[in-house]
Design a protein around this motif. Structure first.
Motif, PDB file in Angstrom:
ATOM      1  N   THR A  77       0.839  -1.198   0.000  1.00  0.00           N
ATOM      2  CA  THR A  77       0.000   0.000   0.000  1.00  0.00           C
ATOM      3  C   THR A  77       0.873   1.247   0.000  1.00  0.00           C
ATOM      4  N   ARG A  84      -4.956   9.426   2.663  1.00  0.00           N
ATOM      5  CA  ARG A  84      -5.617   8.395   1.866  1.00  0.00           C
ATOM      6  C   ARG A  84      -4.630   7.282   1.532  1.00  0.00           C
ATOM      7  N   THR A  85      -5.143   6.048   1.558  1.00  0.00           N
ATOM      8  CA  THR A  85      -4.304   4.882   1.316  1.00  0.00           C
ATOM      9  C   THR A  85      -4.823   4.118   0.108  1.00  0.00           C
ATOM     10  N   GLN A  86      -3.900   3.691  -0.743  1.00  0.00           N
ATOM     11  CA  GLN A  86      -4.265   2.896  -1.914  1.00  0.00           C
ATOM     12  C   GLN A  86      -3.476   1.592  -1.907  1.00  0.00           C
ATOM     13  N   GLU A 198     -13.432  -6.244   2.276  1.00  0.00           N
ATOM     14  CA  GLU A 198     -12.902  -4.882   2.363  1.00  0.00           C
ATOM     15  C   GLU A 198     -11.582  -4.761   1.614  1.00  0.00           C
ATOM     16  N   ASP A 202     -10.668  -2.406  -1.682  1.00  0.00           N
ATOM     17  CA  ASP A 202      -9.536  -1.478  -1.742  1.00  0.00           C
ATOM     18  C   ASP A 202      -8.661  -1.760  -2.949  1.00  0.00           C
ATOM     19  N   TYR A 203      -8.404  -3.015  -3.197  1.00  0.00           N
ATOM     20  CA  TYR A 203      -7.498  -3.388  -4.283  1.00  0.00           C
ATOM     21  C   TYR A 203      -8.102  -3.120  -5.655  1.00  0.00           C
ATOM     22  N   THR A 207     -16.478  -0.217  -4.049  1.00  0.00           N
ATOM     23  CA  THR A 207     -17.019  -0.107  -2.705  1.00  0.00           C
ATOM     24  C   THR A 207     -17.237  -1.514  -2.146  1.00  0.00           C
TER      25      THR A 207
END
Length: 254
Positions: A77, A84-86, A198, A202-203, A207
């Motif tokens: 990540t 904000r985290t990706q 979840e 994210d990946y 949503t």
């Protein structure tokens, strides 16, 4: 900030200290090694285990080791200045962590499940590369495979529908599981999905609600079957590939 110490969980590595018996041996950075090269790697290797949710290394920290994932799954990540985290990548069994010649970790590495890594002291590993051509060759192959996979992932994130994204991710994990267990990627396939809904959201840039809805639709359409919280059954892998929108050979590297 320093690299987290490994957890004090039971030593899961006891069954894989023999490189020849290691479950990722045929896919890892040591896959092409001759016995003498394995012996040299064995002199500098050690194992680390991490509990689910534990950070292996933070972006920007000095990383004094490189490693192969033996069991479990980790995420890569990046965190932006505003917090904000990706999620930018997944580390599955046999994937390589760290880069020779680079001292600073570019990403956060976080254990998604309980994780075991076969580690090599970085400076010693770098010194070894010049005299162990099979390690250097395999590392180059893995790096190029990772580049190809990143390009394919750009297509997935930019052009695929939510349903195609979910199917693509399931196909990637199914292929890796089959490869690790020396099974063909066809017909009926069964594997455990280590990612939570979840983490999948994210990946994939979706949503949580969309992921849950698409998983339910794939189940309702008999593309997949769900057994418990983690087990995925794919009755016909070719149909999953069709749902992913990939070509006949699957598109994505496993």
């Amino acid at each position: 900030m320093q690299i987290n110490s490994p957890t004090q969980a039971p030593d899961l590595s006891k069954g894989v200290r023999d490189c020849g018996a290691c479950q990722i041996r045929h896919r890892a950075v040591c896959a092409r090694c001759e016995p003498d090269e394995l012996a040299r790697l064995d002199e500098i290797k050690y194992y680390r285990t991490y509990e689910a949710g534990q950070t292996v290394v933070w972006a920007g920290d000095r990383m004094d080791f490189v490693a192969s994932v033996v069991t479990g799954v980790a995420t890569l990540t990046q965190t932006m200045e505003d917090g904000r985290t990706q999620m930018v990548g997944l580390l599955l069994p046999s994937d390589f962590v760290g880069r020779p010649g680079r001292d600073i970790a570019p990403y956060n590495v976080i254990a998604t499940t309980d994780l075991m890594m076969c580690c090599f002291r970085k400076k010693q590993f770098e010194a070894l590369l010049g005299s162990t051509p099979h390690v250097s060759q395999r590392l180059l192959e893995m790096t190029l495979d990772e580049l190809d996979a990143a390009r394919e992932w750009m297509l997935l994130l930019g052009r695929k529908t939510a349903r195609e994204k979910i199917a693509s991710l399931l196909a990637i994990i199914a292929r890796r599981d089959a490869s690790l267990n020396l099974r063909p990627s066809r017909g009926r396939m069964v594997f455990d999905l280590a990612l939570t809904r979840e983490a999948m959201a994210d990946y994939l840039g979706l949503t949580l609600e969309t992921v849950s809805r698409q998983m339910s639709q794939l189940k309702r359409d008999a593309v997949i079957e769900l057994e418990g919280k983690r087990r995925i059954i794919v009755p016909d892998f070719d149909r999953l590939i069709d749902e992913a929108g990939d070509d006949s050979d699957g598109g994505f590297l496993a």
